[in-house]
Design a protein around this motif. Structure first.
Motif: not given
Length: 58
Positions: A1-20
Motif C-alpha cells: 500500500m502506497a502512502l499518498r502524501r502530497p509533495v510540499p512546495p519547494g520539494q522534489c517529487r521523486q525524492c519525496w516519493t522515494h522517502a515516504y
C-alpha cells in the motif's frame, strides 16, 4: 500500500516519493542501492521541484 502524501512546495517529487513510499524500495535486496535515489543525491532534480506560491506580502 502506497502512502499518498502530497509533495510540499519547494520539494522534489521523486525524492519525496522515494522517502515516504516504502513500496518503492521493497524490491531491493539488502545492501542494494536505489539508482534513482543515487542519481538525485548530487542535487540533480531537474524540473521535478514543485513550485512555491508567489509571495504576496506587497
Amino acid at each position: 500500500m502506497a502512502l499518498r502524501r502530497p509533495v510540499p512546495p519547494g520539494q522534489c517529487r521523486q525524492c519525496w516519493t522515494h522517502a515516504y513510499d516504502p513500496d518503492i524500495h521493497r524490491r531491493l535486496r539488502p545492501g542494494q542501492d536505489c539508482q534513482p535515489c543515487l542519481d538525485h543525491m548530487g542535487g540533480n532534480h531537474g524540473s521535478q521541484i514543485v513550485p512555491k506560491k508567489a509571495s504576496s506580502w506587497w
